[in-house]
Design an enzyme around this catalytic site. Sequence first.
Site, PDB file in Angstrom:
ATOM      1  CG  HIS A 999     -12.390  -8.007   9.073  1.00 35.55           C
ATOM      2  ND1 HIS A 999     -11.203  -8.392   8.517  1.00 35.55           N
ATOM      3  CD2 HIS A 999     -12.392  -6.655   9.047  1.00 35.55           C
ATOM      4  CE1 HIS A 999     -10.515  -7.318   8.155  1.00 35.55           C
ATOM      5  NE2 HIS A 999     -11.215  -6.261   8.471  1.00 35.55           N
ATOM      6  CB  ALA A1000     -10.234  -8.117  14.447  1.00 36.87           C
ATOM      7  CG  HIS A1035      -4.804  -2.564  15.629  1.00 35.23           C
ATOM      8  ND1 HIS A1035      -3.912  -1.819  14.898  1.00 35.23           N
ATOM      9  CD2 HIS A1035      -6.018  -2.316  15.088  1.00 35.23           C
ATOM     10  CE1 HIS A1035      -4.557  -1.160  13.950  1.00 35.23           C
ATOM     11  NE2 HIS A1035      -5.848  -1.450  14.040  1.00 35.23           N
ATOM     12  CG  HIS A1039      -9.389   0.906  16.642  1.00 35.54           C
ATOM     13  ND1 HIS A1039      -9.019   2.027  15.961  1.00 35.54           N
ATOM     14  CD2 HIS A1039      -8.916  -0.140  15.924  1.00 35.54           C
ATOM     15  CE1 HIS A1039      -8.353   1.677  14.868  1.00 35.54           C
ATOM     16  NE2 HIS A1039      -8.268   0.364  14.826  1.00 35.54           N
ATOM     17  CD  GLU A1067      -7.235   1.344  10.866  1.00 37.51           C
ATOM     18  OE1 GLU A1067      -6.353   0.479  10.995  1.00 37.51           O
ATOM     19  OE2 GLU A1067      -8.411   1.160  11.203  1.00 37.51           O
ATOM     20  CE1 TYR A1201      -7.122   1.541   6.171  1.00 39.76           C
ATOM     21  CE2 TYR A1201      -7.595   1.876   3.863  1.00 39.76           C
ATOM     22  CZ  TYR A1201      -7.994   1.458   5.122  1.00 39.76           C
ATOM     23  OH  TYR A1201      -9.256   0.973   5.314  1.00 39.76           O
TER      24      TYR A1201
END
Length: 1404
Positions: A999-1000, A1035, A1039, A1067, A1201
Site C-alpha cells: 500500500h503506497a 501524489h 506528501h 490528502e 476525505y
Amino acid sequence: MEGSWVKCLIFVLVGAAVLVPPVCNALITDETEGEEFMKELDVRYSYECNLEMVARWEYITDVEDPDKEQVANEAAVRYMSFKGEAAVNASEYAYEGFTDTELYRRFRFLSKQGPGALDDASLTEYKNLQANMETIYSTATICDYYNPTQCDLQLEPDVEAIMATSEDWDELRYVWEEWRDKSGKLMRDDYIRFVELSNQAATLDGFVDTGEYWLNGYTVTQREADEFTGGDSLSQEEFRQMVDAVWTQVSEQLYKKVHAYVRMRLQDVYPGKIDPTGPIPSHILGNMWAQEWGNIARFVMPFPEMPTFDITDSMVENGWDIQQMFDAAEDFFKSLDLFPMTQTFWDKSVINQTAWGKTIVCHASAEDFCLGPGSEDFRIKMCTEVNMEDLVTVHHEMGHIEYFMAYRNQPHVFRDSANPGFHEAIGDLIALSVSTPQHLENILGLTPSRRDKAPDSKYTDDEKRDLNFLMKMALDKIAFLPFGYLIDKYRWGVFDGSITSENLNAGWWNLRESLQGVSPPEGVRGEEFFDPGAKYHVPANVPYIRYFVSFIVQFQFHKRLCEAAGHTGPLFSCDIYNNQDAGLILRTAMEKGFSEPWPKVLSELGGSSDMDPQPIIDYFQPLIAFLEEELLINGQCIGWGRNTENTENPENTESTPEETTSIGETTTEAGTTLAPEDRAKEDMERMDVNMTLMVQEATEIDWKYYTNVTDENADAASAAWTRVGEVYKSWYDEVIKAYPEYETFEDEALKRQFRLQQNLGTSALEPDDLTEHNEAVVSMTTIYTNKLCPYDNKDCNEEEDGIPIDDLEQLMGTLEDYDELLYYWKRWREVSGKKMIGDFKKYVQMENKAADLNGFEDAGMMWVEPYAEGNYTGADFKDEIASLWEQVKPLYEKLHAYVLHFLKEKYGDDIKKKDIIPAHLLGNMWAQSWENLYDLVKPFPEVNITDITEDLENYVTDVRQMFLIAEDFFTSLDLYKMGDDFRNNTLYEAPDDRDVICHASAWDFFTVENDPLDGHFRIKMCTNKTQEDFIVIHHEMGHTEYQMAYSIPTEERPIIFRNGANPGFHEAIGDTIALSVSNPAHLKKISELLRSGIFNDTIEGQVEDEWMQEVPENDDFEYKERINFLMKIALAKVAFLPFAYLLDEWRWDLFHNGDDDYNRQWWEKRISVQGIYPPVNRYPTQDFDPGSKYHVPAGVPYVRYFVAHILQFQFHERLCSLRDGVEDPTDVVDCDIYNSTTAGAALKDMLRLGASEPWHKQLGDFLKSDGNMSASALLSYFEPLDEYLTEFLKNNTIEPGWGEYDVDDFMDTEPAEIPATVPIVVGCILGVMVLVVLVAYFIGRNKQKKKAKKLVSGAKSTSGDDQMEMQKGQGQLNTGFVDADAEKGGGAGDSGSGGGDGGSGGGD
C-alpha cells in the site's frame, strides 16, 4: 601477494604463541588472505586468553600468595602484548573494503590494541599500577568501631555487614570513612599515573581518550548500520546522549520520588540529622557506596507489617546450603530449555570461601576460560552466604555462564555479549522472575518472614504486598541507576581532562550530589582523599556504564519475554520459569554473542533498537502512584537543593512560600525564578525533544515492519507505538496538565502547542474502560479479516478457500452478473458487520464516556474538535460540511441520474426502484466511488482519453525513472529535490527476498535538520509501470514535499506542528498535484518525452528542469475527450462526496442520540443522501451494514476525505490563477501548473506552516479569501460535465434527484428469537495510544499485520493501513507516514485497482 599473510603474521612458539609485527609495505586487500589470517588468529586468541585466565584464576582464588600474583601479572602483561601485536597485524589489512560484513567486524574490533598499544615498559607499568590498586582494594582491612584492637575486618563480609545492619549513625560514619582511608586514599597517585598511561594507549589506538575507547563497543558504524539496523549508525556521543536522555526520564518520573520518600522515612530513624530538602548522607543507605538501598528496607517499607520478602530466615529454617542455591539457579535455566552447568563448572568453581580455605577476591564473578567451540570450562567465584541477596546473585552469575555457553561456538572476538550491558542484564533478567513472591513461595518453597498485622487501611493485603515488593525492588534497581551512570560519567570526565587531577574528589562528589542526591557524612571531602577508589571497578579499571545499560534493558527483555510467555497482569508479577517460548527467544539472542550490533539484538530481545526506559517505569507504575500520593499527603519536597519541587498538601502547610519552591516555578542556576510561561516553554521543549526521539525510533521500527513483513517485526512495531503512547501519557500528565492557564501566555506558538494537545481522547478513560474500548476495536477489526466462500463454491472451508476483502473489492469492480454481485454484497455483510454489533455498542458507550471526561457533549463533538479554532466550533464545522454538501448535491444528483439510466439499460427489471440505485451495482463494495463503471457510462465510447501505460512499459527501464519524472514536476515549481536518504532507501518495487506491505505511503522519519535535503523522507510503494501508479507517485511525493516543507525551521517546528493544517490538508495536497499530472495534455507530453528515448542509456536519464518546454503545447482538449476525462474524474470524486459526508454524519448522530437501531439509521442516510438502497431487505438492529466498511470497526473518522475533496479544487484553482496571472482562471480543467515557480512559491509558503497556524488562517492567506471552504472551485472544474449532464438528462426526459422513501420499506421485521453472537477476541490489547494517534489506528494496524501475508508483493491494500489520524481531539503527534490512498490514473480510484476511497486519490 602470495603468502603475504604468512609474512605479515609470524607465530613463534616460545612457551606461548607470540605475534611478531609484520613488515609489510602496503595494506593487504586480499579478502581470502584476511579470512585465513582470522582463522589462525582465532586459534591463537583462544590459546593466549586461556593462559591468562588460568593464571588469573589461580590468583583471584588465592590472593595472599605473592607468587601467584606475580604469575597473574606476567600473564596479563603477556596477553596484553599479544593483543597489541595481533591488533597491529590486523591493522595491516584494508578490511574496510572487505565484502564479508562479519569479517569486517572481526577486523574492526581486533585491530584495536587497548593497553597493548603501549610499549613494553609502559605496558608493564600500566599492569603493575592496576595490580597494585587491586591489591590495595582486595587486602584492605579496618578496625572495629567498638573494639579498636580488632583490625582484621575485611570488606566482605565484615564491613558490608556493618553497613547493612547497623543503625548507629557514628559507627556507620566511622566505617564509611575508614574504608576510604584504607582503600581509595592509598591509590590516588597510582590512579593519576594510570590515567595518563591509559589515555596514551587510547591515543595510540586512534581514540581521543580512554572514555572514547571504552565506548567503542557501543558504536555502530554506517556499514554495520546499513547491514543490520536499517541505516542507523551510533557514535560514542550519540550513545552518551541516549544514556543521558534515559536517565533524565527515569530520574524525573521515578528516582527522585523514591529518593524523597526514603529521605522522609529516614528522618524518623535519625531525627534532626537529615535535611528534608537536601541530599541524603551516603553512609546511612545500607551500602558502602549507597549504590543500592535494599538493606534499609526495614525502615522504608510502605507496610512494615506485611511480609518482608527477605526469605533468608526461611532458607535457614528449610536447611538450605550453598549447593542448593546453585542447584536452584541451574533448575531455573534448565526450565527455559537453556544449558545445564558442566561437570567442570561443578568441579572447579569456588563458591564457598570457608570450604576453600584460602582468601579469594570475594566480589562475585563468572569466568569463561576462552576455549571456544565445545568448551566445558566455565566457573563462578563467589563468597556465598545462605541469604536471599546471594541467592539472587547466584542466579545473576549463572546468567553470565549461560551467556558464555550460548555463544561459545562464535569466533573469539564475538564470544562476548552484544554490548557490555547485556551480560549483566541476562542474569538480572532471571532475577526479576526469581524475586517475585510467587516464585519464592510456589517454586522454591520459601516463605517470607511475617510480622504482626497493623490496623486495616485503604489498601488490600494484596496491594500492600505488591507495594512492598515494588519498594524492595526499587531500593535495589532504581536507587542504583544514578550510581550506575555517574561512575563512568565521572571517569569520562577524568579521561577527557574536564575533571582534573587537582579536583579528583570534588568532581566525584559534584556528580554524586547532582545526579544521585547523596552527600558525604560530614561536610566536604578534601583532595587528599580519592573516594571513587573505594569502589572496586575503579582500581580494577572495569567500565561501569554496562550496569546502567543492564538495569534499563533487563526490563525491556523482561517485558518481551513475559509477552512471549503469555503473561497477563502487571509486569512486576511476571515469572518466566518453565516457559520454553521465552527461553527460545533468550537463547537465540545469546547465541549471537557480539556478532551483530547491539541495537539489532536489542530490537529482537527487547522490542526496540534503543534503550527504552518505559518498561522499567511500567514495572514500577503502582509504586509511582503510591509515592506521589504519600509525598503529597506529607508535604514533602521532591529533589534536593536547587532542584527541589514542593508537593505540599494544602491542608498540611508548615512552610512559607519563601522557604520552598512551588511547583509553578523553577529556580535557575543563578538562583532566579522562572515565570510560569518560561517554565512552560522549557517543559514543552523537553517534551518535544523526548517525543521526537521516541517517534523517530518507532517510525524506523515501523518502516522495518512495512518493508519486511515478519511476525517479529510486527510485534516490534506495535510495541514501539505502544511505548510512544505510554511515554506521551507521562509527558501529558507532567506538562500539558500542569499549565491550565496556558491561554494567558503571550507566546502564540506555545499557546498553540498546548491547545493542540488538550484533548486526551479515549485515554481519559479509566483503565478498565479503556481496556473494554480497545478490546471492542480489536475484536471488530479482527472480524473484518473474515473471508467468504466463492459464488460457485458456497459451501467451501472459508478459512482455507475463502475470499478476503481485498479480493472481494477486485471482484465487485469487475463482475457484471446481478446475482453474483448480490451474493458477494450480502455475504460480506453477514461475515463482517453483522458479527460485530455487540462490540460496536460497547465501543459507542466508551467513546461517549471518553468524550464526557474530556468535556464534550458526545463523541461526535470530540471527533470534530481538530477542526475547531477560536470562535469556530465543532458545531460550526458540522454546519459548514452540511452546507458544502448542499452546494455539490445538484451536480451529484445529475451524475446519479445519468449512471442510473445506463444501469437500467443493462439490468432492466432487476432494478426495482425508479430513481434510486441498488447498492451492489456501482462497481464498489460500498458504492462509495463508481469509476469502475466508466466503460459502461462513458459519454463518447469512440474516444479514448490518454493512457501512458504502454509507453511506460516500453520505455521505462527502471521504475525509479518514474520517480525522477515526478521529482522534476516538483522542482519545476521550485519545491524540494529528494535527498540522499530518499534516493537510497525508498522502497520502489516489491522485493523478491521478503514480503512487504505494498500500500503506497509517504514517510517522515522526523529527523531534525536545518536542510530538508538532509532529512529522512521516503516513499514505500510496489510500483508497476502503469499510468495509475505514475500518478500515485506524484501524489505520494506531494506528501513528501509537505513533510519536507514543514520540517523547517527546526527551532519553530516541534513535532506537534509537523503535520497538515487540518486532517484533510495532507490528502488535499497530494490530490492537487494529481489534478495537473492526470491532465490529458500533461500525460501526452509525458508520452512524447518517453518516446524521445530519455531513458535509453541510464537510469538517471536526461531529465532537465526545462524538458516540458521542449514539447510543443497541445491545443485545447477535443470536446469529447474532455467530457470523457471529466466523467472518469467525477465517478471517482463527485460520486465519493455523499459517502464521505454521511459516514461520519451517521456516527455523529448515533453518538448524540444513543439509539441502537444502527442499520435502520444507516440506510435512512444512504437513501436520503446518496440515493442508493439495499438490494435485499435488511434488519434494523440485527444487521450492521456500516460495519462492512473498515473505518467503522477501526474507529477511524472519515470526514477528512470530504474536506480533502473540497480543498483540492480550491488549491488547484488558486495555483492555476497564479500560473496564469489572473484572478479567476477560466479553464481549470486544462490547467497544468508544471514549471510555474509563482504557483510553487505560494504553495511552498503554505506547506511550510504545517500545523503551526490555524487552518482557516492558512487557507485564507493562500487563497486570498475569507479562509472558508467552498465548493465553487469544484463546481467550476466540473462545469463542462455539468452542462453535458444537464443536456443529456433533458434529452432523455430524466429528472435528477429522487423522491422520499420510507426506510422501513427496506427493513424486515426482526426475528422473534435472536441467536447470540460470540465476538472473537484475538490478539493483544494495544496499550494507551495517548494523544499520539487514534487508538483505533494502531489497532487497525495490528489487524493489518495479521493480514500481511495477503498484502505483500504485487498487491495493493485497499482496506488496510489508514493514514494516521491527525485529529487534535485524538492527538496530533504524527506517525512516520502518510498512507496516501493515492491518486490513480486519470482518476481511477480504489475499486478494482486497489486504490483509495474517493477514487483519484481522495480515499482513505
